[in-house]
Motif scaffolding. Structure first.
Motif, mmCIF file in Angstrom:
data_model
loop_
_atom_site.group_PDB
_atom_site.id
_atom_site.type_symbol
_atom_site.label_atom_id
_atom_site.label_comp_id
_atom_site.label_asym_id
_atom_site.label_seq_id
_atom_site.Cartn_x
_atom_site.Cartn_y
_atom_site.Cartn_z
ATOM 1 N N HIS A 114 0.858 -1.190 0.000
ATOM 2 C CA HIS A 114 0.000 0.000 0.000
ATOM 3 C C HIS A 114 0.891 1.237 0.000
ATOM 4 O O HIS A 114 2.021 1.182 0.486
ATOM 5 C CB HIS A 114 -0.893 0.033 1.246
ATOM 6 C CG HIS A 114 -1.799 -1.154 1.343
ATOM 7 N ND1 HIS A 114 -3.031 -1.203 0.726
ATOM 8 C CD2 HIS A 114 -1.637 -2.339 1.965
ATOM 9 C CE1 HIS A 114 -3.594 -2.373 0.978
ATOM 10 N NE2 HIS A 114 -2.781 -3.089 1.732
ATOM 11 N N GLU A 115 0.370 2.311 -0.504
ATOM 12 C CA GLU A 115 1.109 3.573 -0.524
ATOM 13 C C GLU A 115 1.560 3.912 0.901
ATOM 14 O O GLU A 115 0.736 3.961 1.824
ATOM 15 C CB GLU A 115 0.179 4.670 -1.075
ATOM 16 C CG GLU A 115 0.864 5.980 -1.341
ATOM 17 C CD GLU A 115 -0.144 7.081 -1.709
ATOM 18 O OE1 GLU A 115 0.267 8.229 -1.842
ATOM 19 O OE2 GLU A 115 -1.348 6.761 -1.854
ATOM 20 N N SER A 116 2.844 4.123 1.085
ATOM 21 C CA SER A 116 3.343 4.279 2.454
ATOM 22 C C SER A 116 2.933 5.622 3.053
ATOM 23 O O SER A 116 2.834 6.639 2.367
ATOM 24 C CB SER A 116 4.850 4.035 2.480
ATOM 25 O OG SER A 116 5.529 5.186 2.837
ATOM 26 N N GLY A 117 2.639 5.593 4.354
ATOM 27 C CA GLY A 117 2.227 6.807 5.063
ATOM 28 C C GLY A 117 0.736 7.088 4.987
ATOM 29 O O GLY A 117 0.248 8.002 5.648
ATOM 30 N N VAL A 118 0.030 6.275 4.201
ATOM 31 C CA VAL A 118 -1.410 6.524 4.072
ATOM 32 C C VAL A 118 -2.164 5.907 5.247
ATOM 33 O O VAL A 118 -1.874 4.800 5.674
ATOM 34 C CB VAL A 118 -1.951 5.954 2.741
ATOM 35 C CG1 VAL A 118 -3.465 5.889 2.738
ATOM 36 C CG2 VAL A 118 -1.451 6.808 1.601
ATOM 37 N N GLN A 119 -3.122 6.645 5.765
ATOM 38 C CA GLN A 119 -3.966 6.149 6.850
ATOM 39 C C GLN A 119 -5.284 5.661 6.266
ATOM 40 O O GLN A 119 -5.919 6.362 5.490
ATOM 41 C CB GLN A 119 -4.242 7.268 7.857
ATOM 42 C CG GLN A 119 -2.956 7.853 8.442
ATOM 43 C CD GLN A 119 -3.184 9.098 9.267
ATOM 44 O OE1 GLN A 119 -4.291 9.606 9.372
ATOM 45 N NE2 GLN A 119 -2.109 9.606 9.859
ATOM 46 N N ALA A 120 -5.669 4.437 6.632
ATOM 47 C CA ALA A 120 -6.919 3.860 6.130
ATOM 48 C C ALA A 120 -7.514 2.976 7.225
ATOM 49 O O ALA A 120 -6.810 2.572 8.152
ATOM 50 C CB ALA A 120 -6.656 3.040 4.874
ATOM 51 N N GLN A 121 -8.800 2.659 7.103
ATOM 52 C CA GLN A 121 -9.464 1.919 8.187
ATOM 53 C C GLN A 121 -9.434 0.415 7.905
ATOM 54 O O GLN A 121 -9.731 -0.035 6.800
ATOM 55 C CB GLN A 121 -10.906 2.393 8.379
ATOM 56 C CG GLN A 121 -11.131 3.911 8.322
ATOM 57 C CD GLN A 121 -10.003 4.759 8.891
ATOM 58 O OE1 GLN A 121 -9.342 4.389 9.875
ATOM 59 N NE2 GLN A 121 -9.742 5.896 8.274
ATOM 60 N N SER A 122 -9.066 -0.351 8.937
ATOM 61 C CA SER A 122 -8.901 -1.797 8.828
ATOM 62 C C SER A 122 -9.689 -2.503 9.929
ATOM 63 O O SER A 122 -10.100 -1.873 10.902
ATOM 64 C CB SER A 122 -7.419 -2.165 8.961
ATOM 65 O OG SER A 122 -6.696 -1.714 7.837
ATOM 66 N N PRO A 146 -7.751 9.375 -3.523
ATOM 67 C CA PRO A 146 -6.620 10.303 -3.359
ATOM 68 C C PRO A 146 -6.958 11.541 -2.543
ATOM 69 O O PRO A 146 -6.086 12.372 -2.326
ATOM 70 C CB PRO A 146 -6.311 10.688 -4.804
ATOM 71 C CG PRO A 146 -7.643 10.628 -5.486
ATOM 72 C CD PRO A 146 -8.430 9.550 -4.796
ATOM 73 N N GLU A 147 -8.180 11.647 -2.060
ATOM 74 C CA GLU A 147 -8.583 12.893 -1.391
ATOM 75 C C GLU A 147 -7.704 13.223 -0.183
ATOM 76 O O GLU A 147 -7.302 14.373 0.000
ATOM 77 C CB GLU A 147 -10.055 12.791 -0.969
ATOM 78 C CG GLU A 147 -10.611 14.067 -0.358
ATOM 79 C CD GLU A 147 -12.040 13.881 0.156
ATOM 80 O OE1 GLU A 147 -12.799 13.083 -0.443
ATOM 81 O OE2 GLU A 147 -12.384 14.514 1.164
ATOM 82 N N SER A 148 -7.420 12.221 0.678
ATOM 83 C CA SER A 148 -6.663 12.535 1.887
ATOM 84 C C SER A 148 -5.874 11.336 2.396
ATOM 85 O O SER A 148 -6.297 10.196 2.270
ATOM 86 C CB SER A 148 -7.604 13.014 2.989
ATOM 87 O OG SER A 148 -6.892 13.184 4.188
ATOM 88 N N LYS A 149 -4.738 11.642 3.016
ATOM 89 C CA LYS A 149 -3.928 10.635 3.717
ATOM 90 C C LYS A 149 -4.195 10.681 5.210
ATOM 91 O O LYS A 149 -3.787 9.797 5.941
ATOM 92 C CB LYS A 149 -2.436 10.980 3.569
ATOM 93 C CG LYS A 149 -1.844 10.791 2.217
ATOM 94 C CD LYS A 149 -0.408 11.334 2.271
ATOM 95 C CE LYS A 149 0.509 10.485 1.424
ATOM 96 N NZ LYS A 149 1.918 10.754 1.652
ATOM 97 N N ASN A 150 -4.783 11.786 5.661
ATOM 98 C CA ASN A 150 -4.919 12.017 7.108
ATOM 99 C C ASN A 150 -6.334 11.692 7.570
ATOM 100 O O ASN A 150 -7.063 12.535 8.079
ATOM 101 C CB ASN A 150 -4.565 13.462 7.452
ATOM 102 C CG ASN A 150 -3.162 13.769 7.006
ATOM 103 O OD1 ASN A 150 -2.227 13.033 7.326
ATOM 104 N ND2 ASN A 150 -3.014 14.830 6.225
ATOM 105 N N PHE A 151 -6.670 10.443 7.380
ATOM 106 C CA PHE A 151 -8.038 9.964 7.511
ATOM 107 C C PHE A 151 -8.002 8.866 8.581
ATOM 108 O O PHE A 151 -7.515 7.763 8.313
ATOM 109 C CB PHE A 151 -8.443 9.402 6.147
ATOM 110 C CG PHE A 151 -9.777 8.739 6.077
ATOM 111 C CD1 PHE A 151 -10.903 9.356 6.573
ATOM 112 C CD2 PHE A 151 -9.911 7.483 5.485
ATOM 113 C CE1 PHE A 151 -12.142 8.737 6.484
ATOM 114 C CE2 PHE A 151 -11.142 6.868 5.383
ATOM 115 C CZ PHE A 151 -12.263 7.498 5.886
ATOM 116 N N ARG A 152 -8.490 9.186 9.785
ATOM 117 C CA ARG A 152 -8.213 8.225 10.876
ATOM 118 C C ARG A 152 -9.239 8.242 12.004
ATOM 119 O O ARG A 152 -10.189 8.974 12.001
ATOM 120 C CB ARG A 152 -6.821 8.494 11.434
ATOM 121 C CG ARG A 152 -6.611 9.882 12.018
ATOM 122 C CD ARG A 152 -5.182 9.988 12.559
ATOM 123 N NE ARG A 152 -4.881 11.269 13.180
ATOM 124 C CZ ARG A 152 -4.272 12.264 12.551
ATOM 125 N NH1 ARG A 152 -3.906 12.163 11.304
ATOM 126 N NH2 ARG A 152 -4.028 13.397 13.209
#
Ligand code: FRU
Length: 499
Positions: A114-122, A146-152
């Motif tokens: 996965h794209e490194s540094g990306v925050q996603a829900q697991s 691609p909207e956001s990486k800071n999604f947590r």
């Protein structure tokens, strides 16, 4: 650094060693409260983010458990929540045993695919009461690329009126809470955005949202919805803090009511706590009797990594029961220490004073046992004094002390930790935390919960709380009442050493 066990809280949760931040995965299940938390298993600074775990049957006595989910080569494990999937909507039950399902933020690493540094829900699931966890095979279940990486910080709950799961998450730097629904915890459908609103200026992060119903004024027929939004920095006492909104939720959209006007003073916003050390607050899922119990990390990102404790760093505040009351025409959250804590301290013999008058002086309380933790109740009537209140954790000569007082002219309650002991580790530690609070018939009730390195001041029956860390020098345990420039009256004083 050298061990500082004199600052180890006695009635607040700390891990035996290493770093802790946010409470995660709060749930009551099979008679047990589970407290998971952001944890570094190998050092006392932030990093290697994993979920630590502790359990309790009464919200007071906690037992540390093995690390539940460990940082690994694919991902760091950021904050999230747990639900009990009793209807097996996810199909993650094992041998017919419904699973506890953790919904957390993966922060992907290089080489994870996965794209490194990306925050996603697991997702991860457990069928042994939260002891061991398996990652869901097709993680992540929700990304915002691609909207956001800071999604947590997913907080999931069962929405009974609609018969579906709800998730709130943040786009931290956009000051938006995103709300989703799902029938199976795996496929998520976007419902609506809440925010920006309240404190949402440049540089402020929104973190750890929590959306839940609470009856207004105890009336089950009038549920309102509360949205907690943890913000850092920019909070009322500086740095990290919890703002909240009250409004309606129709299964899709949260509508906040009574929002302060744009650009309003920080004091016009609503805060769960007015101290500096109450952050990442969340509430327990499935708590019995419809209770809404909250717990928070008792620290502040302004200086969390410098807090002078060893070999642990990070403590939780006392669990608190939340209620929603109409105060000055507006629904507000009221926090009281969890009723199990109250039952425990009320069973301890108190040193009592029915009434004391103090005139322009400081009057030490003569206590057989002054060692923290102490639970202190008192009613302060500032009367003609300019300021009146209580001094705790003081040196015999008063050179170090923490002051809690009412300022008559300003109409404010203050916790002053400028001379509270070890204050040098950060320029942001020292300070006063002030909240406007009218007297009731000239008086104010305070409950001060004093532990080895913290105090929580519950004022006016919980309509305001001020939570602050303090690091008194060993032996600084004097407790006094004081009045400045006039006469103050104190009544119904009860001081209980808590074991
Ligand atoms: C809040 C927070 C969360 C994040 C976690 C990482 O204190 O920044 O937003 O998930 O800490 O440890």
């Amino acid at each position: 650094g050298p061990a500082t066990e004199q600052w180890r809280p006695a009635i607040h949760y700390t891990p035996a060693r290493n770093w802790m931040n946010d409470p995660n995965g709060l749930i009551w299940h099979d008679g047990v409260y589970h407290l998971f938390y952001q944890y570094n298993p190998s050092a006392s600074h932030w990093g290697n983010m994993s979920w630590g775990h502790a359990t309790s049957s009464d919200l007071v006595h906690w037992k540390e458990q093995p690390v539940a989910m460990a940082n690994n080569t694919r991902e760091e494990i950021f904050s999230g929540s747990i639900v009990f999937d009793k209807r097996n909507t996810s199909g993650l039950a094992v041998n017919g045993k419904p699973a506890l399902v953790a919904v957390y933020t993966s922060v992907f690493k290089e080489g994870s695919g996965h794209e490194s540094g990306v925050q996603a829900q697991s997702l991860a699931y457990s069928t042994d009461n939260g002891r061991t966890w398996k990652a869901y095979a097709k993680n992540p279940v929700l990304t915002l690329r691609p909207e956001s990486k800071n999604f947590r910080d997913p907080k999931v709950s069962w929405y009974a009126p609609g018969g579906y799961w709800l998730m709130t998450t943040v786009v931290a730097d956009a000051h938006v809470v995103k709300i989703y629904k799902s029938s199976n915890l795996i496929d998520w459908e976007f419902l609506s955005d809440f925010g920006p609103a309240g404190v949402a200026g440049n540089g402020v992060l929104w973190e750890m949202p929590d959306l839940f119903p609470l009856p207004l004024d105890g009336d089950a027929n009038r549920p309102m919805w509360v949205m907690l939004v943890n913000i850092n920095p920019g909070s009322i006492a500086g740095g990290s803090g919890v703002q909240y909104f009250v409004g309606t939720f129709d299964g899709k959209t949260f509508n906040a009511e009574n929002l302060p006007v744009q650009g309003a003073d920080l004091s016009e916003h609503r805060w769960l706590d007015h101290g500096a050390d109450y952050y990442a607050a969340g509430t327990f899922a499935d708590a019995p009797d419809g209770r809404r119990v909250t717990i928070a990390w008792m620290s502040n990102w302004d200086y969390a990594d410098r807090v002078p404790t060893s070999p642990w760093r990070g403590a939780m505040a006392l669990p608190r029961d939340l209620a929603l009351r109409t105060i000055d025409g507006v629904p507000r959250l009221v926090s009281t220490p969890a009723r199990e804590y109250l039952a425990l301290v009320n069973g301890v013999a108190a040193s009592r004073w029915k009434a004391l008058t103090v005139r322009s002086t400081t009057k030490p309380l003569d206590l057989a046992n002054r060692t923290a933790p102490q639970d202190i109740d008192l009613v302060v009537e500032p009367y003609t004094a300019k300021r009146a209140g209580i001094v705790v954790a003081a040196a015999a000569d008063g050179s170090r002390q923490t002051r809690v007082y009412y300022d008559t002219k300003a109409g404010t309650l203050t916790v002053d930790r400028t001379r509270s002991g070890d204050t040098d580790f950060s320029p942001k530690l020292s300070g006063r935390h002030i909240v406007y609070l009218p007297l009731n018939q000239g008086k104010i009730h305070l409950k001060v919960v004093l532990d080895k390195s913290s105090l929580e001041v519950f004022a006016a029956d919980g309509r305001t709380v001020i939570t602050d860390l303090v690091f008194p020098k060993a032996g600084d345990d004097r407790i006094s009442l004081f009045a400045e420039d006039g006469e103050a009256r104190f009544s119904d004083i009860a001081v209980r050493p808590v074991r």
